[in-house]
Design an enzyme around this catalytic site. Structure first.
Site, PDB file in Angstrom:
ATOM      1  N   GLU A  13      -1.942   0.259   0.025  1.00  0.00           N
ATOM      2  CA  GLU A  13      -1.520   0.337  -1.378  1.00  0.00           C
ATOM      3  C   GLU A  13      -0.417  -0.670  -1.709  1.00  0.00           C
ATOM      4  O   GLU A  13       0.456  -0.416  -2.527  1.00  0.00           O
ATOM      5  CB  GLU A  13      -1.069   1.758  -1.752  1.00  0.00           C
ATOM      6  N   GLY A  14      -0.484  -1.819  -1.074  1.00  0.00           N
ATOM      7  CA  GLY A  14       0.482  -2.884  -1.321  1.00  0.00           C
ATOM      8  C   GLY A  14       1.561  -2.888  -0.266  1.00  0.00           C
ATOM      9  O   GLY A  14       2.346  -1.949  -0.152  1.00  0.00           O
TER      10      GLY A  14
END
Length: 568
Positions: free
Chosen positions: A423-424
């Site tokens: 998620e980054g």
């Protein structure tokens, strides 16, 4: 043990008001939330937690083209959904119960502390619900939202491809218009969390894809909904869609979570939102996921800490300096330091997660929208990096036994390692913080954060308690260092490589400063009590320790930021 008491304190008084009542206009109170959290804590401890080790050792398996989850998962998920825990965290507009973000943060911590791999399934569903509610047509919302909200179906996020990781502009999955309102989607997606399973009747995939003749890069990407089973005339799962699970990844941790390679073979899908506006729609889901993964880090950190605390208070080993014979290892000065280091970070992170949830609840108020966006990359990066650090410390407290799988400490360390990546990554969060949050508005939002910290220090400074005086003095000096580092970042505007080369240290610096702010907030509330409880004494010790051991890092990190890029 779920920290229900800490949440009662945070929701009801730590921030100077009942944040639940404020967010709901008085419809709910912190006491009401406490009842829900008591029930959630019992469910997490009795249903999810016993399956954590089972899931780690068995893992999900791909058998004859179908994913089979570990023993007990299917029954546990049904109980979870039937109990209303999926809908509890969904907005009323989407058909859920609409609990405020400060409360759903607590629920998320409980689910992730008890079973992080399991908690990913409803977490992704929440993101899919938000994306569909905000961007989907009324027809799609009517067809899919009710079953997603009830938990009868689950949702996924399909972004990554072999050649397109962080660079989503490189996505090559294609969608061809069928001319009847549907699209035929073809391509391969990898790293799809809970991409296939046997715990729910259907899976709603949200998929990024290109359309024929679309512009290259990010501007040519659209968002589609492709169910595992297409719906029949009555809206129930019908024929199997052409989405094939071709493999499961073999991972370091979160073994029970099926991380799938999905092949879309002319799969039937439906456009979500406007053509070529897919990234905007998907970022709704990604922001939800980033906050969720941050809180996942908090949950794993607390579970690791609780395991280490229990071990340290029962393990006897060697004479403990200055204490009676038979004192467990928790009495050794360095073990005590480790435990207090862990708990002081966890308490700061927990308070910050409540603050972020509350600010998001009040995002429509003047200035809160920018503040809410500003906090997301800090929450995600800080809580996930600390999950790795705290779970590593938990292994250290166990000594050699921490390296042995049977104690369970190693699993938390393995499970935590993915958190700063998916998620980054931490670097992506930090680049977002510097580029979109600090440089873009000339430091206005971070300046507001500094002002809010000083407001809290002024309130705490009214106390004559010596711990309060130390917190105020240390935190004020840290604010000055952070302001100096921020001016350095702003001065790098014409030299972006310098700014982005130190974006991670800058993010770490702000995270430590926010941790000090949270402890100042907690201490202010504690010192207002006529008499201090054991929990109050613990909270003050944690605040004092955090200031001496963690907040002090702000000054060194500010020096790092000032150096910019080195070795070009």
């Amino acid at each position: 043990m779920p920290p229900v008491g800490d949440y009662a304190f945070l929701l009801g008084e730590a921030f100077g008001t009942d944040v639940v009542a404020r967010a709901t206009g008085g419809a709910l109170s912190a006491d009401d939330a406490g009842d829900a959290l008591e029930a959630a804590g019992e469910f997490a401890a009795e249903v999810f937690a016993p399956l954590d080790r089972v899931g780690d050792t068995q893992g999900s398996q791909l058998v004859d083209g179908k994913v089979r989850t570990p023993d007990g998962f299917k029954e546990a998920y049904k109980s979870f959904a039937d109990s209303g825990w999926v809908s509890a965290s969904v907005s009323e507009a989407a058909g859920g119960d609409g609990l405020p973000g400060s409360v759903t943060a607590a629920l998320s911590e409980f689910w992730n502390a008890s079973n992080a791999a399991f908690a990913l399934a409803p977490g992704l569903s929440h993101g899919a619900i938000r994306a569909l509610q905000q961007n989907g047509s009324q027809e799609l919302r009517d067809a899919y939202l009710p079953k997603l909200v009830s938990g009868e179906w689950t949702g996924t996020m399909n972004l990554t491809e072999p050649q397109a990781g962080s660079d989503l502009g490189a996505v090559r999955t294609m969608a061809r218009d069928n001319g009847d309102g549907s699209w035929a989607i073809s391509g391969q997606k990898i790293f799809i969390t809970w991409g296939d399973h046997d715990v729910a009747d259907n899976i709603v995939h949200l998929v990024l894809a290109r359309t024929e003749g679309a512009p290259e890069g990010h501007r040519g990407i659209s968002l589609f909904l492709a169910p595992k089973f297409t719906l029949d005339a009555n809206g129930n799962p019908g024929e199997r869609n052409s989405v094939v699970t071709v493999g499961l990844e073999h991972k370091l941790g979160i073994h029970a979570s099926p991380t799938c390679v999905l092949q879309f073979e002319e799969a039937t899908g439906y456009l979500v939102g406007e053509l070529h506006e897919g990234l905007a729609g998907m970022f709704v889901m990604m922001n939800e996921a980033r906050v969720g993964i941050g809180v996942q880090g908090l949950g794993i950190a607390d579970r690791a800490y609780q395991r280490a605390y229990s071990y340290a208070h029962t393990r006897l080993q060697g004479a403990v300096l200055g204490l009676p014979e038979g004192t467990p290892i928790a009495g050794h000065p360095d073990v005590r330091r480790l435990l207090l280091s862990m708990s002081s970070r966890i308490s700061a992170m927990r308070a910050f997660s409540v603050l972020v949830g509350d600010v998001h609840d009040r995002a429509e108020e003047d200035g809160n929208g920018a503040l809410a966006e500003f906090f997301v990359p800090i929450l995600k990066s800080w809580l996930t990096e600390q999950a790795v650090a705290v779970s590593s410390d938990a292994v250290q407290v166990h000594g050699g036994m921490g390296f042995i799988e049977e104690t369970g400490a190693a699993q938390h360390f393995r499970d935590a390692r993915i958190l700063p990546i998916y998620e980054g990554t931490t670097a992506i969060q930090s680049n977002d913080l510097v580029g979109r949050k600090v440089l873009r508005d000339g430091g206005q939002t971070v300046g507001r954060v500094f002002a809010l910290i000083r407001e809290q220090l002024a309130a705490l400074g009214a106390s004559s308690d010596p711990i309060a005086a130390r917190i105020v003095e240390r935190t004020e000096r840290a604010v000055v260092s952070a302001e100096r580092a921020t001016q350095t970042i702003l001065g790098f505007g014409s030299s972006p490589r310098d700014a982005f080369a130190v974006s991670v240290p800058y993010q770490e610096m702000l995270a430590m400063l926010i941790g000090g702010w949270m402890h100042a907030t907690i201490a202010t509330a504690v010192l207002a009590h006529a008499e201090q409880s054991d929990d109050d004494t613990r909270r003050l010790s944690e605040a004092d320790f955090f200031g001496a051991h963690h907040l002090a890092q702000v000054h060194a990190l500010a020096e790092t930021v000032a150096a910019g890029e080195i070795g070009v």
